[in-house]
Design an enzyme around this catalytic site. Structure first.
Site, PDB file in Angstrom:
ATOM      1  N   LYS A  66       0.825  -1.215   0.000  1.00 30.53           N
ATOM      2  CA  LYS A  66       0.000   0.000   0.000  1.00 30.53           C
ATOM      3  C   LYS A  66       0.854   1.257   0.000  1.00 30.53           C
ATOM      4  O   LYS A  66       0.490   2.260  -0.604  1.00 30.53           O
ATOM      5  CB  LYS A  66      -0.933   0.016   1.218  1.00 30.53           C
ATOM      6  N   LYS A 101     -11.041  -3.154  -5.192  1.00 30.00           N
ATOM      7  CA  LYS A 101     -11.795  -1.909  -5.314  1.00 30.00           C
ATOM      8  C   LYS A 101     -10.893  -0.757  -5.732  1.00 30.00           C
ATOM      9  O   LYS A 101     -11.370   0.272  -6.184  1.00 30.00           O
ATOM     10  CB  LYS A 101     -12.567  -1.588  -4.032  1.00 30.00           C
ATOM     11  N   LYS A 141      -5.405  -9.633  -8.076  1.00 29.46           N
ATOM     12  CA  LYS A 141      -6.676  -9.820  -7.378  1.00 29.46           C
ATOM     13  C   LYS A 141      -7.721  -8.813  -7.828  1.00 29.46           C
ATOM     14  O   LYS A 141      -7.387  -7.666  -8.118  1.00 29.46           O
ATOM     15  CB  LYS A 141      -6.437  -9.619  -5.874  1.00 29.46           C
TER      16      LYS A 141
END
Ligand code: TRP
Length: 344
Positions: A122, A209, A206
């Protein structure tokens, strides 16, 4: 007043999980998490929350955050979580999570957190610009779980490392404070057909969102047209489908679509593959689109219906928080005693 009663459950097993209110939920969340929550609530006492404390580790618009929490709650309810059976609440309504997280910040070691791959993913190249909260995110996650002494945590494969950290924190707390057996060492429940749903545009990443392409995912709120179109446009290869699952090795997109088909129809992947063996994606895609519309369509509809009455969602979350606070309180009181803090 609360209308929530604990469900009948096996021994002292307890399930806890949560989803962040930071973006639209999609097919991967549905199959990998929500479906499991709804099933587990009948097997063990279940706590499912909306992780709004975690959400602000990245910027969230304060004007929108409450509505984002309601949307996740609506998704829980629409997929079958029953507030009379499971305890459903917003994390920020139960202060004990944050209080326990402080103690755990002093139990966890920097070296442990330095190894967390989700933080590295992240934060990317500029970790010095990230919030400190993003770094200690997994410590708060450990507190979420252990404040209820949960034993089972249904999560995606990507959360396995955070569960290991949770176990390390529990064990070190128990050891350092001479409180053997105080916190259980919880288990991650990551198996299941929906464990890893990949992007419709790239079978090697994956479904997420945060993917900039909306065509990479099927959102829970997509209407029938959007669902069919995304499946029609899904990336595939030019080969026909083989007889055996092993022969799909190296064909990530094909494997993913077969996996999605299997999970949505609750069949084994091999069984689905046998049905389409020798045929191309021209045969598979229309059937998959119909299937996805028939499963996901009603969930989106139910979410819209629930969201039309936000007061009712707020009432459910309020009752859930009341029950969660009551369960968390004795654990926190014990922790304070163990650590040597002032109590009430
Ligand atoms: N980190 C989880 C995710 O991104 C969300 C989460 C926060 C969670 N606290 C939790 C999941 C506690 C399980 C248990 O999916």
């Amino acid at each position: 007043m609360t209308d929530q009663a604990p469900a009948p459950y096996a021994g002292n097993k307890r399930v806890l999980s949560g989803v962040q209110p930071s973006g639209d939920l999609h097919l991967g969340n549905y199959l990998g998490a929500l479906v499991k929550f709804a099933r587990l609530q009948h097997e063990m006492e279940t706590f499912i929350f909306v992780a709004d404390l975690h959400a602000i580790t990245a910027w969230q618009d304060p004007k929108k955050l409450k509505q984002q929490v309601r949307e996740i709650a609506a998704a829980y309810l629409a997929t079958g979580l029953d507030p009379k059976v499971a305890t459903i609440f917003a994390q920020s309504a139960v202060p004990a999570h944050a209080e326990l997280a402080w103690v755990f910040n002093c139990v966890a070691r920097l070296g442990w957190l330095d190894r967390m791959t989700q933080f590295k993913d992240k934060a990317g190249k500029h970790k010095e610009r990230e919030s400190v909260g993003l770094y200690t995110y997994p410590v708060l996650q450990a507190a979420d779980i252990l404040i209820y002494k949960a034993t089972h945590v249904p999560v995606g494969e990507d959360q396995r490392q955070h569960l290991e950290l949770t176990r390390d924190i529990a064990a070190k707390f128990n050891h350092d404070f001479d409180a053997e057996g105080f916190f259980p060492l919880p288990e991650a429940l990551t198996q299941g057909p929906g464990a890893r749903i990949m992007s419709l545009r790239d079978g090697s990443v994956k479904m997420s969102k945060s993917d900039p392409s909306d065509n990479s995912r099927i959102n829970l709120t997509d209407d029938a047209d959007a669902i069919s179109q995304k499946i029609r446009k899904a990336r595939t290869d030019a080969d026909v489908l083989p007889e055996k699952l092993e022969d799909l090795a190296g064909r990530a997109e094909a494997l993913n679509l077969i996996g999605v088909y299997a999970a949505l129809s609750q069949r084994a992947a091999q069984d689905v593959l046998s049905e389409f063996a020798g045929q191309g994606f021209g045969a598979l895609k229309p059937k998959l689109a119909d299937l996805a519309v028939s499963v996901m369509g009603p969930i989106g509809g139910e979410m819209r219906r629930l969201l039309a009455d936000p007061a009712e969602i707020d009432r459910i979350l309020g009752a859930g928080a009341e029950r969660a606070r009551a369960v968390a309180a004795p654990t926190l009181a014990e922790v304070k005693k163990i650590v040597g803090y002032w109590g009430e």
